[in-house]
Design a protein around this motif. Sequence first.
Motif, PDB file in Angstrom:
ATOM      1  N   ASN A   1       0.823  -1.213   0.000  1.00 33.68           N
ATOM      2  CA  ASN A   1       0.000   0.000   0.000  1.00 33.68           C
ATOM      3  C   ASN A   1       0.861   1.268   0.000  1.00 33.68           C
ATOM      4  OD1 ASN A   1       0.846   0.420   2.663  1.00 33.68           O
ATOM      5  ND2 ASN A   1      -1.113  -0.138   3.572  1.00 33.68           N
ATOM      6  N   ASN A   2       0.200   2.429   0.087  1.00 36.02           N
ATOM      7  CA  ASN A   2       0.922   3.715   0.030  1.00 36.02           C
ATOM      8  C   ASN A   2       1.864   3.931   1.212  1.00 36.02           C
ATOM      9  OD1 ASN A   2      -0.651   4.146  -2.219  1.00 36.02           O
ATOM     10  ND2 ASN A   2      -2.069   5.525  -1.222  1.00 36.02           N
ATOM     11  N   LEU A   3       1.683   3.168   2.279  1.00 30.43           N
ATOM     12  CA  LEU A   3       2.552   3.282   3.452  1.00 30.43           C
ATOM     13  C   LEU A   3       3.737   2.308   3.352  1.00 30.43           C
ATOM     14  CD1 LEU A   3      -0.371   3.241   6.067  1.00 30.43           C
ATOM     15  CD2 LEU A   3       0.831   5.256   5.202  1.00 30.43           C
ATOM     16  N   ASN A   4       3.827   1.632   2.189  1.00 33.31           N
ATOM     17  CA  ASN A   4       4.869   0.630   1.946  1.00 33.31           C
ATOM     18  C   ASN A   4       4.724  -0.604   2.832  1.00 33.31           C
ATOM     19  OD1 ASN A   4       6.470   1.822  -0.182  1.00 33.31           O
ATOM     20  ND2 ASN A   4       7.007   3.393   1.316  1.00 33.31           N
ATOM     21  N   TRP A   5       3.462  -0.937   3.149  1.00 36.45           N
ATOM     22  CA  TRP A   5       3.194  -2.113   3.962  1.00 36.45           C
ATOM     23  C   TRP A   5       2.358  -3.127   3.193  1.00 36.45           C
ATOM     24  CZ3 TRP A   5       1.543   0.555   9.211  1.00 36.45           C
ATOM     25  CH2 TRP A   5       2.692   1.000   9.873  1.00 36.45           C
ATOM     26  N   THR A   6       2.655  -4.405   3.458  1.00 35.32           N
ATOM     27  CA  THR A   6       1.857  -5.511   2.931  1.00 35.32           C
ATOM     28  C   THR A   6       0.892  -5.952   4.039  1.00 35.32           C
ATOM     29  OG1 THR A   6       3.450  -7.085   3.810  1.00 35.32           O
ATOM     30  CG2 THR A   6       3.779  -6.369   1.518  1.00 35.32           C
ATOM     31  N   ALA A   7       0.007  -6.900   3.716  1.00 33.88           N
ATOM     32  CA  ALA A   7      -0.889  -7.461   4.734  1.00 33.88           C
ATOM     33  C   ALA A   7      -0.075  -8.095   5.859  1.00 33.88           C
ATOM     34  CB  ALA A   7      -1.823  -8.492   4.095  1.00 33.88           C
ATOM     35  N   LEU A   8       1.024  -8.779   5.501  1.00 38.04           N
ATOM     36  CA  LEU A   8       1.872  -9.433   6.502  1.00 38.04           C
ATOM     37  C   LEU A   8       2.468  -8.401   7.458  1.00 38.04           C
ATOM     38  CD1 LEU A   8       3.152 -12.030   7.591  1.00 38.04           C
ATOM     39  CD2 LEU A   8       4.978 -11.760   5.889  1.00 38.04           C
ATOM     40  N   LEU A   9       2.998  -7.318   6.908  1.00 39.29           N
ATOM     41  CA  LEU A   9       3.582  -6.274   7.754  1.00 39.29           C
ATOM     42  C   LEU A   9       2.530  -5.640   8.659  1.00 39.29           C
ATOM     43  CD1 LEU A   9       6.080  -4.690   5.222  1.00 39.29           C
ATOM     44  CD2 LEU A   9       6.694  -5.569   7.485  1.00 39.29           C
ATOM     45  N   GLU A  10       1.343  -5.362   8.108  1.00 38.20           N
ATOM     46  CA  GLU A  10       0.307  -4.725   8.932  1.00 38.20           C
ATOM     47  C   GLU A  10      -0.160  -5.652  10.051  1.00 38.20           C
ATOM     48  OE1 GLU A  10      -2.717  -2.177   7.748  1.00 38.20           O
ATOM     49  OE2 GLU A  10      -1.368  -0.959   6.530  1.00 38.20           O
ATOM     50  N   ALA A  11      -0.235  -6.954   9.758  1.00 40.98           N
ATOM     51  CA  ALA A  11      -0.663  -7.909  10.793  1.00 40.98           C
ATOM     52  C   ALA A  11       0.333  -7.915  11.955  1.00 40.98           C
ATOM     53  CB  ALA A  11      -0.796  -9.309  10.201  1.00 40.98           C
ATOM     54  N   ILE A  12       1.599  -7.639  11.643  1.00 41.88           N
ATOM     55  CA  ILE A  12       2.643  -7.636  12.671  1.00 41.88           C
ATOM     56  C   ILE A  12       2.755  -6.255  13.332  1.00 41.88           C
ATOM     57  CG2 ILE A  12       5.117  -7.940  13.123  1.00 41.88           C
ATOM     58  CD1 ILE A  12       5.070  -9.889  10.639  1.00 41.88           C
ATOM     59  N   VAL A  13       2.948  -5.219  12.515  1.00 41.91           N
ATOM     60  CA  VAL A  13       3.211  -3.876  13.037  1.00 41.91           C
ATOM     61  C   VAL A  13       1.997  -3.296  13.761  1.00 41.91           C
ATOM     62  CG1 VAL A  13       3.872  -1.516  12.414  1.00 41.91           C
ATOM     63  CG2 VAL A  13       4.933  -3.440  11.239  1.00 41.91           C
ATOM     64  N   LEU A  14       0.793  -3.511  13.218  1.00 42.46           N
ATOM     65  CA  LEU A  14      -0.410  -2.928  13.814  1.00 42.46           C
ATOM     66  C   LEU A  14      -1.243  -3.957  14.578  1.00 42.46           C
ATOM     67  CD1 LEU A  14      -1.438  -0.601  10.838  1.00 42.46           C
ATOM     68  CD2 LEU A  14      -0.157   0.007  12.895  1.00 42.46           C
ATOM     69  N   GLY A  15      -0.805  -5.225  14.565  1.00 43.55           N
ATOM     70  CA  GLY A  15      -1.522  -6.266  15.296  1.00 43.55           C
ATOM     71  C   GLY A  15      -1.073  -6.313  16.746  1.00 43.55           C
ATOM     72  N   ASP A  16      -1.677  -7.232  17.508  1.00 41.12           N
ATOM     73  CA  ASP A  16      -1.333  -7.324  18.935  1.00 41.12           C
ATOM     74  C   ASP A  16      -0.520  -8.578  19.267  1.00 41.12           C
ATOM     75  OD1 ASP A  16      -3.156  -9.401  18.831  1.00 41.12           O
ATOM     76  OD2 ASP A  16      -4.703  -8.362  19.999  1.00 41.12           O
ATOM     77  N   GLY A  17      -0.166  -9.357  18.218  1.00 46.49           N
ATOM     78  CA  GLY A  17       0.626 -10.558  18.458  1.00 46.49           C
ATOM     79  C   GLY A  17      -0.148 -11.705  19.079  1.00 46.49           C
ATOM     80  N   GLY A  18      -1.464 -11.497  19.260  1.00 42.87           N
ATOM     81  CA  GLY A  18      -2.307 -12.518  19.873  1.00 42.87           C
ATOM     82  C   GLY A  18      -2.717 -13.606  18.889  1.00 42.87           C
ATOM     83  N   PRO A  19      -3.568 -14.538  19.338  1.00 44.28           N
ATOM     84  CA  PRO A  19      -3.943 -15.703  18.525  1.00 44.28           C
ATOM     85  C   PRO A  19      -4.501 -15.358  17.144  1.00 44.28           C
ATOM     86  CG  PRO A  19      -4.788 -15.923  20.769  1.00 44.28           C
ATOM     87  CD  PRO A  19      -4.188 -14.561  20.670  1.00 44.28           C
ATOM     88  N   ARG A  20      -5.299 -14.303  17.052  1.00 45.74           N
ATOM     89  CA  ARG A  20      -5.875 -13.964  15.746  1.00 45.74           C
ATOM     90  C   ARG A  20      -4.796 -13.509  14.764  1.00 45.74           C
ATOM     91  NH1 ARG A  20     -10.083  -9.551  16.416  1.00 45.74           N
ATOM     92  NH2 ARG A  20      -8.296  -8.714  17.483  1.00 45.74           N
TER      93      ARG A  20
END
Length: 197
Positions: A131-150
Amino acid sequence: MLERELHAMSAEGDVPAIQKLLAKGVSIDARDQSGRTALLVATHANQVEAAKVLIDAGADVNAKDAISDSPYLYAGARGHLEILRMTLVHGADLKSTNRYGGTALIPAAERGHVETVRALIEAGVDVDHVNNLNWTALLEAIVLGDGGPRHVAIVKLLVDAGADVNLADGEGVTPLQNARKHGFGDIEKILVAAGAR
């Protein structure tokens, strides 16, 4: 005005009223002041039956509003799985992007919508779209996620779907480096097993 009424009834999920308006020949893809169609209004409210009636009547699942949301993109981002599935069956444009230049998969991954991510991967959305922020779905799941089970489940789904585990962000930080920085051990294991550096 019939169009305004259609939007109101779509927000409320009043299926009989929607059917009456459609029978009167109301313009199904008419826009409100925000550029939203009745289907997008129904999608915002997660009114599944209303969305079904509108989609079956030919509403455009890719019609974007003033901020580049479409019924397909919004349902994906919000995890409105039933509506998302209907849009996928009725011609959702898998390459369409939101105002951040991201596909539906990216916000779905960020927000932890596991089944939505699964549905989008199965539909064939590009898992490595940047995306325009230079992030993929994988990066967003890590950078903006909580590291929990989901988010762990989502990282696994993306990796299993062939996501490039070494595709770095705009600063050159890889998914593995991001996972380590946030202390997400379970995600780190999945990435390492997939050959992440």
